[in-house]
Design a protein around this motif. Structure first.
Motif, PDB file in Angstrom:
ATOM      1  N   LEU A   1       0.789  -1.342  -0.132  1.00 57.17           N
ATOM      2  CA  LEU A   1       0.024   0.037  -0.020  1.00 57.17           C
ATOM      3  C   LEU A   1       0.849   1.261   0.199  1.00 57.17           C
ATOM      4  O   LEU A   1       0.290   2.173  -0.151  1.00 57.17           O
ATOM      5  N   SER A   2       2.003   1.190   0.229  1.00 55.18           N
ATOM      6  CA  SER A   2       3.026   2.253   0.249  1.00 55.18           C
ATOM      7  C   SER A   2       4.267   1.868  -0.499  1.00 55.18           C
ATOM      8  O   SER A   2       5.469   1.849   0.188  1.00 55.18           O
ATOM      9  N   PRO A   3       4.495   1.647  -1.942  1.00 55.92           N
ATOM     10  CA  PRO A   3       5.476   1.439  -2.570  1.00 55.92           C
ATOM     11  C   PRO A   3       6.577   2.665  -2.119  1.00 55.92           C
ATOM     12  O   PRO A   3       6.021   3.837  -2.268  1.00 55.92           O
ATOM     13  N   ARG A   4       7.960   2.448  -2.359  1.00 52.23           N
ATOM     14  CA  ARG A   4       8.872   3.271  -1.870  1.00 52.23           C
ATOM     15  C   ARG A   4       9.987   3.490  -2.955  1.00 52.23           C
ATOM     16  O   ARG A   4      10.511   2.422  -3.310  1.00 52.23           O
ATOM     17  N   MET A   5       9.942   4.462  -3.717  1.00 57.19           N
ATOM     18  CA  MET A   5      11.079   4.599  -4.791  1.00 57.19           C
ATOM     19  C   MET A   5      12.556   4.845  -4.069  1.00 57.19           C
ATOM     20  O   MET A   5      12.718   5.811  -2.984  1.00 57.19           O
ATOM     21  N   ILE A   6      13.478   4.267  -4.341  1.00 57.13           N
ATOM     22  CA  ILE A   6      14.849   4.431  -3.876  1.00 57.13           C
ATOM     23  C   ILE A   6      15.825   4.914  -5.297  1.00 57.13           C
ATOM     24  O   ILE A   6      16.033   4.109  -6.194  1.00 57.13           O
ATOM     25  N   PRO A   7      16.041   6.039  -5.061  1.00 60.97           N
ATOM     26  CA  PRO A   7      16.768   6.672  -6.428  1.00 60.97           C
ATOM     27  C   PRO A   7      18.479   6.061  -6.350  1.00 60.97           C
ATOM     28  O   PRO A   7      19.014   5.682  -5.265  1.00 60.97           O
ATOM     29  N   MET A   8      18.698   5.675  -7.643  1.00 58.89           N
ATOM     30  CA  MET A   8      20.147   5.140  -8.007  1.00 58.89           C
ATOM     31  C   MET A   8      20.973   6.220  -8.597  1.00 58.89           C
ATOM     32  O   MET A   8      20.799   6.214  -9.722  1.00 58.89           O
ATOM     33  N   VAL A   9      21.698   6.865  -7.871  1.00 62.91           N
ATOM     34  CA  VAL A   9      22.633   7.938  -8.529  1.00 62.91           C
ATOM     35  C   VAL A   9      23.697   7.023  -9.312  1.00 62.91           C
ATOM     36  O   VAL A   9      24.395   6.292  -8.545  1.00 62.91           O
ATOM     37  N   ILE A  10      23.905   7.314 -10.786  1.00 63.55           N
ATOM     38  CA  ILE A  10      25.084   6.778 -11.382  1.00 63.55           C
ATOM     39  C   ILE A  10      26.012   7.762 -11.720  1.00 63.55           C
ATOM     40  O   ILE A  10      25.567   8.979 -12.186  1.00 63.55           O
TER      41      ILE A  10
END
Length: 353
Positions: free
Chosen positions: A160-169
């Motif tokens: 119910l609460s998906p969380r985005m995790i940025p992946m800095v390249i």
């Protein structure tokens, strides 16, 4: 309908191809809903086939295990946002990939992710919840944005609460946009109009690889480049097949956030790419495989690829160390190529064949 499996580890040709009927006599009295024979196979994931029906206003999406004879109907795909009716009816780009987090769909933490639409948006559901919760809870739980041309990770543990995790390249100083050991190899790669990108996960090490496949749109019988030929009202001449000419592989290093070019070695792994999600297996654990090689098949491709006289032939094994190709079933030679629809896909059985 019959599924055909080509078993790579079996050397004798007559024992390599196994046939399995989609539905046997023992399945006729089953109360379980089965996909229509007109449903197309989109991809495979963890021993399941994803089948999508897109005719006569029937847009059912199924997960089918052809070995255990189980079928699971996923929530209605038309409930997802931003899929025009014209895209659904055409079938193209409406559902391009289905990825399962594990082979055990009955587990509460299992997630099914779908990539769909022209802008490659993402959505997911929980197959275990769909069978025990009220209908409104069995829908696609969340549309979580488009995949785009960048790296991003999603934490789906809380449905119910998906969380985005940025992946800095960041770019390593020794990283190559296009790598080559010779001027001929570089020329071929730069001439390619098709530059396909894949993410490959090596389990259980959780290593992540970025694979680029370079495909020449028109190749002659001797492997040379052939210019496009326009025939006016008849369109382009598609009588010459497209062909994979090379690969570049980069390893994602989470400590530095960089993509590092892998110079002629894949750490003993065999990488598998195609319409299904990419995966890697250790050559030490699977001695029947060729280590430091890339096993590749055709992807679904854009609709205009259907105009080609050749389709589904772009299948083989690429030795990343010495830049050589090997055909394991479908011949690569121009005189032996035929149109194969749908294209073959990789299938990893969870029960013995």
């Amino acid at each position: 309908m019959v599924y055909r499996f080509i078993v790579l580890e079996r050397i004798e040709f007559e024992n390599r191809v196994l046939g399995l009927k989609k539905r046997g006599e023992e399945d006729e009295d089953s109360d379980e809903e089965w996909p229509d024979d007109k449903a197309k196979i989109v991809c495979s994931s963890h021993g399941w086939l994803a089948l999508f029906h897109f005719q006569n206003d029937n847009y059912d999406l199924f997960l089918s295990n052809s070995l255990s004879r189980r079928n699971i109907k996923l929530p209605p795909i038309q409930n997802l946002l931003n899929i025009p009716e014209s895209i659904l009816k055409g079938g193209y780009l409406s559902v391009t990939n289905v990825i399962i987090s594990s082979s055990s769909l009955d587990e509460e933490d299992c997630r099914v992710m779908v990539i769909y639409g022209r802008d490659q948006r993402l959505a997911f559901c929980c197959p275990a919840r769909a069978r025990v919760d009220p209908p409104q809870r069995s829908d696609w739980l969340r549309v979580i944005g488009d995949s785009g041309d960048h790296f991003v990770a999603w934490d789906l543990r809380d449905p119910l609460s998906p969380r985005m995790i940025p992946m800095v390249i960041s770019v390593d100083k020794n990283n190559y946009p296009v790598a080559a050991q010779s001027e001929l190899e570089l020329d071929l790669k730069l001439l390619c109009k098709i530059d396909e990108k894949f993410l490959v996960v090596a389990e259980p090490s959780d290593e992540l690889f970025h694979v680029r496949r370079f495909v020449m749109l028109r190749m002659g019988p001797d492997g040379s480049f052939v210019d496009e030929v326009w025939h006016g009202a008849k369109g382009f001449d598609y009588s010459v097949p497209y062909k994979t000419v090379g690969f570049d592989v980069q390893n994602y290093e989470p400590e530095t956030g960089s993509l590092k070019y892998m110079d002629r070695s894949l750490g003993g792994l065999a990488l598998f790419i195609g319409s299904n999600h990419g995966f890697a297996l250790s050559g030490a654990h699977f001695p029947e495989l060729k280590p430091n090689s890339i096993y590749f098949t055709d992807t679904i491709g854009p609709p205009e690829w259907d105009d080609h006289d050749y389709r589904g032939h772009n299948v083989g094994i690429f030795n990343y160390e010495n830049e050589t190709f090997w055909s394991f079933y479908y011949p690569i030679g121009l005189g032996s190529i035929r149109k194969i629809v749908p294209s073959p896909i990789w299938f990893t059985p969870t029960t013995p064949l």
